[in-house]
Structures are given as C-alpha cells and as structure tokens.
Motif scaffolding. Structure first.
Motif, short mmCIF file in Angstrom:
data_model
loop_
_atom_site.label_atom_id
_atom_site.label_comp_id
_atom_site.label_asym_id
_atom_site.label_seq_id
_atom_site.Cartn_x
_atom_site.Cartn_y
_atom_site.Cartn_z
N ASN A 13 -33.38 15.38 33.17
CA ASN A 13 -33.83 14.01 32.96
C ASN A 13 -35.13 13.92 32.17
O ASN A 13 -35.44 12.87 31.63
CB ASN A 13 -34.02 13.29 34.31
N THR A 14 -35.88 15.02 32.10
CA THR A 14 -37.12 15.01 31.33
C THR A 14 -37.14 16.21 30.38
O THR A 14 -36.56 17.26 30.66
CB THR A 14 -38.37 15.08 32.24
N ILE A 15 -37.84 16.01 29.27
CA ILE A 15 -38.00 17.08 28.29
C ILE A 15 -38.77 18.25 28.90
O ILE A 15 -38.46 19.41 28.63
CB ILE A 15 -38.75 16.56 27.04
N MET A 16 -39.75 17.96 29.74
CA MET A 16 -40.55 19.01 30.34
C MET A 16 -39.68 19.99 31.14
O MET A 16 -39.84 21.20 31.02
CB MET A 16 -41.65 18.44 31.24
N GLU A 17 -38.77 19.47 31.93
CA GLU A 17 -37.87 20.34 32.70
C GLU A 17 -37.03 21.20 31.78
O GLU A 17 -36.85 22.41 32.02
CB GLU A 17 -36.95 19.50 33.58
N ALA A 18 -36.50 20.60 30.73
CA ALA A 18 -35.66 21.34 29.78
C ALA A 18 -36.48 22.41 29.07
O ALA A 18 -36.01 23.54 28.88
CB ALA A 18 -35.04 20.37 28.77
N GLU A 19 -37.70 22.09 28.67
CA GLU A 19 -38.56 23.05 27.98
C GLU A 19 -38.94 24.23 28.88
O GLU A 19 -39.02 25.36 28.41
CB GLU A 19 -39.84 22.37 27.47
N TYR A 38 -35.13 14.26 21.53
CA TYR A 38 -35.91 13.06 21.21
C TYR A 38 -35.31 11.81 21.83
O TYR A 38 -36.03 10.92 22.27
CB TYR A 38 -36.05 12.91 19.69
N MET A 39 -33.99 11.75 21.88
CA MET A 39 -33.33 10.58 22.45
C MET A 39 -33.63 10.45 23.95
O MET A 39 -33.81 9.36 24.46
CB MET A 39 -31.83 10.63 22.21
N SER A 40 -33.69 11.58 24.64
CA SER A 40 -33.96 11.52 26.08
C SER A 40 -35.40 11.08 26.36
O SER A 40 -35.70 10.59 27.44
CB SER A 40 -33.65 12.85 26.75
#
Length: 69
Positions: A13-19, A38-40
């Motif tokens: 749900n967040t870019i931080m988690e994915a990164e 970017y869309m998320s």
C-alpha cells in the motif's frame, strides 16, 4: 533481460514498504522492480498498490527471503 517472465511477488500500500522489500532482495542479489510506483503515491491507499516484481526463476527464493506465503 531477454524474454524473461516477470511475476508479481507482492503488493504494498505504500512505496516505503515496497522499497524496503526491494532493498532486501537487492542485498541478496535478486533483481526486482516496482510497478505502479508513482501511481500508488498519487492515488489513495489501496487504490493502486505498488507491485514488487521479480523474475519467475527467482520467485521462490525471493518469497522465502521475504517470508511471504
């Protein structure tokens, strides 16, 4: 990369988690990328999740490393 099948390993749900997960895979030598990065960030949480994508050959190793089901 030639004709390699890419698969979605996880959605966040967040870019931080994915990164964070991508960084863990990078440290283990597993290539990955984030789709919808970017869309998320633009859309509300849960509307367009960031997808962590890996090569099909690395899927099981990456899943085990991140302790995903």
């Amino acid at each position: 990369m030639q004709d390699e099948t890419m698969v979605v390993l996880a959605e966040y749900n967040t870019i931080m988690e994915a990164e964070i997960s991508k960084s863990m895979l990078d440290s283990a030598g597993i290539w990955s990328t984030i789709r919808n990065e970017y869309m998320s960030a633009i859309y509300p949480i849960g509307t367009m999740p960031a997808q962590l994508v890996v090569r099909e050959d690395d899927f099981e190793k990456a899943r085990t490393l991140l302790q995903l089901r």
